[in-house]
Design an enzyme around this catalytic site. Sequence first.
Site, short mmCIF file in Angstrom:
data_model
loop_
_atom_site.label_atom_id
_atom_site.label_comp_id
_atom_site.label_asym_id
_atom_site.label_seq_id
_atom_site.Cartn_x
_atom_site.Cartn_y
_atom_site.Cartn_z
N SER A 1 -8.60 -0.48 6.53
CA SER A 1 -8.53 -1.38 7.68
C SER A 1 -7.13 -1.41 8.27
CB SER A 1 -8.94 -2.80 7.28
OG SER A 1 -8.00 -3.35 6.37
N LYS B 1 0.80 -1.23 0.00
CA LYS B 1 0.00 0.00 0.00
C LYS B 1 0.83 1.27 0.00
CE LYS B 1 -4.40 -1.39 0.19
NZ LYS B 1 -5.46 -0.92 -0.73
#
Length: 319
Positions: free
Chosen positions: A76, A51
């Site tokens: 999350s 990410k």
Amino acid sequence: MTSIALIEAAAKRLSGHARRTPLLSSPFLDEIAGRRVFVKAECLQHTGSFKFRGGWNAVSALVEAGPLSGVIAYSSGNHAQGVALAAKMHGIPAVIVMPADAPAIKIANTRALGAEVVTYDRAAEDRDALGARLAAERGLALVKPFDMAEVIAGQGTTGLEIAEQAAEAGVTEAVVLVPCGGGGLTSGIALALQARAPGMVVHPVEPEGFDDVARSQAAGERLRNERLSGSICDAIITPVTGDLTWPLLRDLCGPGLVVTEDEALRAMALAHDRLKIVLEPGGAVALAAALFRPGAGAVIAVASGGNVDRAMMIRALQG
């Protein structure tokens, strides 16, 4: 629109900032799978997951476009940390909207990176609506977790590296298995490999009970997950694929695969024992499919993240 040109531009932005993660192998894993297995260890990327690539590229593009009051993201945990670190490195504030049931280590790490964390109830609240409201109230630029061209392009740089590293290993044809939630990583890799290694076919991999992509591919239309929580694979649990990612998943990828939680835990243990890397459940589903689903020819599994609580890692190792 997302294109190979945007992925190449992302690679230039990421140069000197992101890690070129290794492509690992083990004869022990080859024996289990009955074929050559390679593992792209994105768990070794900054913040412990792929990410950071999309977060850095998106934040960099926003900074290049003009002055920013800050950025906001919902996640999350892995996208949260990627955006938080990218914002910190650019010297701008970050607000991160996270589910209250996210692993404690992900919430703690996001705060440690200097971001403000706002929690919500995954089962009862709409994170998109909450994020949009906070963005409007505070004048923040929204960095979406997957349905954003700059984010997809950043994740697609993983595919550029896979093409180069596989070629160095003498592999030009392979099945490439990618953990899939909203589809940013999967679609970005598929787009990159279409241009750089057309002999490789990408397949999304999802946890049992949250296989909206596999079901959508079979149905020919985008379907939603009935549940939004209840899986240990929290990193890849999303309501539905994105407006940008779905056409790429539909048109560029082979059929999706589905694995059980037990198989993800077994893959975590094997990655620890044979490759000496730490994976979280959602980051291990592609390796689980590579090891426990039949197939021929070389297979490349993306190990997308390693941000796992100690208790979950112990559970995996105790088997």
